[in-house]
Write a protein that holds these residues in place. Sequence first.
Motif, short mmCIF file in Angstrom:
data_model
loop_
_atom_site.label_atom_id
_atom_site.label_comp_id
_atom_site.label_asym_id
_atom_site.label_seq_id
_atom_site.Cartn_x
_atom_site.Cartn_y
_atom_site.Cartn_z
N GLY A 85 4.09 2.07 4.33
CA GLY A 85 3.85 3.51 4.16
C GLY A 85 3.74 3.83 2.68
N SER A 86 2.98 4.88 2.33
CA SER A 86 2.86 5.15 0.90
C SER A 86 4.14 5.76 0.35
CB SER A 86 1.62 5.98 0.57
OG SER A 86 1.70 7.27 1.07
N LEU A 90 5.35 4.66 -3.16
CA LEU A 90 5.71 5.63 -4.20
C LEU A 90 7.13 5.38 -4.73
CD1 LEU A 90 4.16 8.86 -2.63
CD2 LEU A 90 3.45 7.78 -4.78
N PRO A 151 -0.53 14.72 -6.47
CA PRO A 151 -1.44 14.37 -5.38
C PRO A 151 -2.81 15.00 -5.64
CG PRO A 151 0.55 15.52 -4.58
CD PRO A 151 0.43 15.76 -6.05
N ALA A 183 -3.27 10.78 -0.86
CA ALA A 183 -2.97 10.76 0.58
C ALA A 183 -4.04 11.49 1.40
CB ALA A 183 -1.60 11.39 0.83
N TYR A 184 -4.68 12.51 0.78
CA TYR A 184 -5.64 13.35 1.53
C TYR A 184 -7.06 13.21 1.01
CZ TYR A 184 -1.28 15.34 3.12
OH TYR A 184 -0.03 15.50 3.66
N SER A 209 -2.01 6.90 6.90
CA SER A 209 -1.39 7.85 7.82
C SER A 209 -2.31 9.02 8.18
CB SER A 209 -0.12 8.42 7.21
OG SER A 209 0.84 7.41 7.05
N LYS A 210 -3.09 9.50 7.21
CA LYS A 210 -3.86 10.72 7.45
C LYS A 210 -5.31 10.39 7.80
CE LYS A 210 -0.06 12.61 5.48
NZ LYS A 210 0.77 12.33 4.31
N ARG A 218 2.78 2.93 9.52
CA ARG A 218 3.43 2.85 8.21
C ARG A 218 2.73 1.87 7.28
NH1 ARG A 218 4.20 6.51 7.44
NH2 ARG A 218 5.76 6.29 5.83
N LEU A 219 1.60 2.26 6.76
CA LEU A 219 0.89 1.40 5.81
C LEU A 219 0.34 2.22 4.66
CD1 LEU A 219 -1.54 -0.40 4.61
CD2 LEU A 219 0.30 -1.68 5.68
C1 PLP Z 1 1.82 12.13 3.76
C2 PLP Z 1 1.95 11.94 2.30
C3 PLP Z 1 2.40 10.73 1.78
C4 PLP Z 1 3.09 9.68 2.62
O1 PLP Z 1 2.33 8.98 3.44
P1 PLP Z 1 2.94 7.77 4.28
O2 PLP Z 1 2.02 6.66 3.99
O3 PLP Z 1 2.90 8.23 5.70
O4 PLP Z 1 4.33 7.48 3.81
C5 PLP Z 1 2.38 10.54 0.41
N1 PLP Z 1 2.00 11.53 -0.42
C6 PLP Z 1 1.61 12.73 0.05
C7 PLP Z 1 1.20 13.79 -0.91
C8 PLP Z 1 1.59 12.97 1.42
O5 PLP Z 1 1.28 14.17 1.88
#
Ligand code: PLP
Length: 352
Positions: A85-86, A90, A151, A183-184, A209-210, A218-219
Amino acid sequence: MSRFWSDVVHTLTPYVPGEQPKLDNLVKLNTNENPYGPSPKALEAIAGANQDTLRLYPDPNAEALRAAIALAYGIEPRQVFVGNGSDEVLALVFQALLKHGRPLLFPDITYSFYPVYCALFGIDYQAVPLDPAFRIRPEDYRRPNGGIIFPNPNAPTGRWLTLAEIQGLLEANPDSPVVVDEAYVDFGCESACGLIRRFPNLLVVHTLSKGRSLAGLRLGYAMGDAGLIEALDRVKNSFNSYPVDRLAMAGAIAALEDRDHFDRTRRAVMASRGRLVAELKELGFEVLPSMANFIFARHPARGGAELAAGLRRRSIIVRHFPHPRIEAFLRITIGTDAQCRVLVDALKEMLA
Ligand SMILES: *Cc1c(COP(=O)(O)O)cnc(C)c1O
């Protein structure tokens, strides 16, 4: 509480993720999950990997997955780091690259995990206020710092910096690590990944995840100069040799290879976002411009907490943050068009 706690445990204020209620028939628009589900090829690959090999540890260096990521982004495997997971990536980034004598900078309104990592790892930081339109102002990051993270697009606002603005920020901070949490990024923004070659201080963090609808797998991964990746490897190998399991590795590779599914589903999310924004504006909402799979909106006549509670009574959950600058806002994940319909109808009824 227990007398067996380490001292540091008393000092922690953990991050609170959006809830995952175990109710049926819920319209769940609170944690930015992708409504369309992962690539069927990823599911097949996971089923295929779920064989006798689970007896064995996975590849500690995740070579095959790092090669697949490098291929997808036109970089080299030694410029890729993968994690569980990120959020985990992080956490390693904060420890390995963002703890210095000068304070770390990030926006005052942003991913609320950042200050939690700072507290856990003892990192000094300054929150840099977003401008009155809730934008990051790159010129505010021209001050002494030990690192910068934000982000892009920002969460929970959805607003974004252009590639030229990110490049300017990197040029103004050649001696600081700059981490762009993308992430987005899959919902309309341009990735800073192409700048890695020119800026050895740039690290770009992604998640499946997104955009790939694999929050349950969880990657996450980071891309940057091999020197930055080596720092992450050193911390990871002092903490957990095998963060990415065999099923996640197989599923992630297949998901990255299935461009068609990825493009189809992210385009569907972006199209729904456009329609939802128009409908909410018609109801009187102010909606911030968004390049994410969520929008951030407020109504001039109703408070955010009140709206969130009213939606919840109608089995629709969205995210509300009690932070003073943004307590009027709701963060609403883009669901299917049917889910957006239910949401808009409920809001209409509540505002009538
Ligand atoms: C969802 C999100 C993450 C975490 O993503 P995972 O890979 O599900 O842990 C990281 N940074 C931001 C800004 C997010 O919104």
